[in-house]
Design a protein around this motif. Sequence first.
Motif, mmCIF file in Angstrom:
data_model
loop_
_atom_site.group_PDB
_atom_site.id
_atom_site.type_symbol
_atom_site.label_atom_id
_atom_site.label_comp_id
_atom_site.label_asym_id
_atom_site.label_seq_id
_atom_site.Cartn_x
_atom_site.Cartn_y
_atom_site.Cartn_z
ATOM 1 N N ASP A 9 0.827 -1.218 0.000
ATOM 2 C CA ASP A 9 0.000 0.000 0.000
ATOM 3 C C ASP A 9 0.857 1.263 0.000
ATOM 4 N N LEU A 10 0.346 2.266 -0.691
ATOM 5 C CA LEU A 10 0.954 3.591 -0.638
ATOM 6 C C LEU A 10 0.541 4.261 0.666
ATOM 7 N N THR A 11 1.382 5.136 1.160
ATOM 8 C CA THR A 11 0.959 5.964 2.279
ATOM 9 C C THR A 11 0.097 7.082 1.703
ATOM 10 N N GLN A 12 -0.649 7.768 2.560
ATOM 11 C CA GLN A 12 -1.462 8.887 2.083
ATOM 12 C C GLN A 12 -0.571 9.989 1.513
ATOM 13 N N LEU A 40 -4.908 2.535 -6.896
ATOM 14 C CA LEU A 40 -3.441 2.527 -6.967
ATOM 15 C C LEU A 40 -2.844 1.481 -6.033
ATOM 16 N N CYS A 41 -3.399 1.345 -4.837
ATOM 17 C CA CYS A 41 -2.907 0.314 -3.915
ATOM 18 C C CYS A 41 -3.104 -1.078 -4.504
ATOM 19 N N ALA A 42 -4.236 -1.301 -5.171
ATOM 20 C CA ALA A 42 -4.500 -2.592 -5.797
ATOM 21 C C ALA A 42 -3.528 -2.855 -6.943
ATOM 22 N N ILE A 43 -3.242 -1.830 -7.738
ATOM 23 C CA ILE A 43 -2.268 -1.978 -8.829
ATOM 24 C C ILE A 43 -0.898 -2.322 -8.255
ATOM 25 N N TYR A 45 -0.287 -3.789 -5.457
ATOM 26 C CA TYR A 45 -0.372 -5.144 -4.917
ATOM 27 C C TYR A 45 -0.120 -6.174 -6.019
ATOM 28 N N VAL A 46 -0.762 -5.980 -7.167
ATOM 29 C CA VAL A 46 -0.603 -6.902 -8.288
ATOM 30 C C VAL A 46 0.835 -6.855 -8.811
ATOM 31 N N LEU A 47 1.362 -5.666 -9.002
ATOM 32 C CA LEU A 47 2.698 -5.535 -9.576
ATOM 33 C C LEU A 47 3.788 -6.023 -8.625
ATOM 34 N N GLN A 48 3.648 -5.718 -7.348
ATOM 35 C CA GLN A 48 4.662 -6.145 -6.391
ATOM 36 C C GLN A 48 4.587 -7.650 -6.141
ATOM 37 N N GLY A 49 3.380 -8.192 -6.079
ATOM 38 C CA GLY A 49 3.212 -9.611 -5.778
ATOM 39 C C GLY A 49 3.294 -10.516 -6.983
ATOM 40 N N GLY A 50 3.208 -9.945 -8.185
ATOM 41 C CA GLY A 50 3.276 -10.754 -9.391
ATOM 42 C C GLY A 50 2.091 -11.700 -9.529
ATOM 43 N N ILE A 51 0.931 -11.286 -9.042
ATOM 44 C CA ILE A 51 -0.241 -12.157 -9.111
ATOM 45 C C ILE A 51 -1.090 -11.792 -10.322
ATOM 46 N N ALA A 52 -2.023 -12.661 -10.653
ATOM 47 C CA ALA A 52 -2.958 -12.391 -11.740
ATOM 48 C C ALA A 52 -3.995 -11.373 -11.268
ATOM 49 N N ARG A 54 -7.098 -11.370 -11.675
ATOM 50 C CA ARG A 54 -8.277 -12.058 -11.139
ATOM 51 C C ARG A 54 -8.072 -12.530 -9.699
ATOM 52 N N ASN A 55 -6.833 -12.601 -9.251
ATOM 53 C CA ASN A 55 -6.545 -13.045 -7.883
ATOM 54 C C ASN A 55 -6.421 -11.892 -6.896
ATOM 55 N N LEU A 56 -6.815 -10.717 -7.305
ATOM 56 C CA LEU A 56 -6.785 -9.559 -6.425
ATOM 57 C C LEU A 56 -7.719 -9.802 -5.235
ATOM 58 N N PRO A 57 -7.273 -9.571 -4.008
ATOM 59 C CA PRO A 57 -8.142 -9.791 -2.845
ATOM 60 C C PRO A 57 -9.445 -9.005 -2.948
ATOM 61 N N HIS A 58 -10.472 -9.533 -2.336
ATOM 62 C CA HIS A 58 -11.811 -8.959 -2.459
ATOM 63 C C HIS A 58 -11.996 -7.660 -1.690
ATOM 64 N N ASP A 59 -11.033 -7.283 -0.858
ATOM 65 C CA ASP A 59 -11.199 -6.013 -0.144
ATOM 66 C C ASP A 59 -10.722 -4.820 -0.971
ATOM 67 N N PHE A 60 -10.186 -5.075 -2.163
ATOM 68 C CA PHE A 60 -9.890 -4.013 -3.127
ATOM 69 C C PHE A 60 -11.101 -3.852 -4.038
ATOM 70 N N PRO A 61 -11.126 -2.787 -4.853
ATOM 71 C CA PRO A 61 -12.188 -2.707 -5.862
ATOM 72 C C PRO A 61 -12.128 -3.936 -6.791
ATOM 73 N N ALA A 62 -13.183 -4.178 -7.529
ATOM 74 C CA ALA A 62 -13.243 -5.335 -8.435
ATOM 75 C C ALA A 62 -12.031 -5.345 -9.370
ATOM 76 N N TRP A 63 -11.506 -6.539 -9.632
ATOM 77 C CA TRP A 63 -10.290 -6.633 -10.446
ATOM 78 C C TRP A 63 -10.502 -6.012 -11.821
ATOM 79 N N GLN A 64 -11.708 -6.122 -12.385
ATOM 80 C CA GLN A 64 -11.976 -5.545 -13.694
ATOM 81 C C GLN A 64 -11.833 -4.024 -13.658
ATOM 82 N N THR A 65 -12.280 -3.419 -12.566
ATOM 83 C CA THR A 65 -12.172 -1.969 -12.407
ATOM 84 C C THR A 65 -10.717 -1.556 -12.291
#
Length: 99
Positions: A9-12, A40-43, A45-52, A54-65
Amino acid sequence: MKRKPYSSDLTQAQFKRLEPLLPSAKPGGRPRTVDLYEVLCAIMYVLQGGIAWRNLPHDFPAWQTVYSYFRRFEADGSWEAINRVLVRETRQAAGRDPE
């Protein structure tokens, strides 16, 4: 933020630094309902973790968004501008020439 923070996550303060580089909401139509900080935090998360996407955790906005914002940021040059700023600041913090 209503969720527990992730290490990616980014800081504020970091988000406030990057926010002017992001495109404004599209004119007309419905107002933006998604929080760009969360996007941005979700992006990150995906880039740092190297995940797909579609595997974005559900507490972020929808992966499609999140994915559509990432593609938009790439297409309009926002992502390149963010990268340029982050590289310059990282180089300066290390005592190197920003360029």
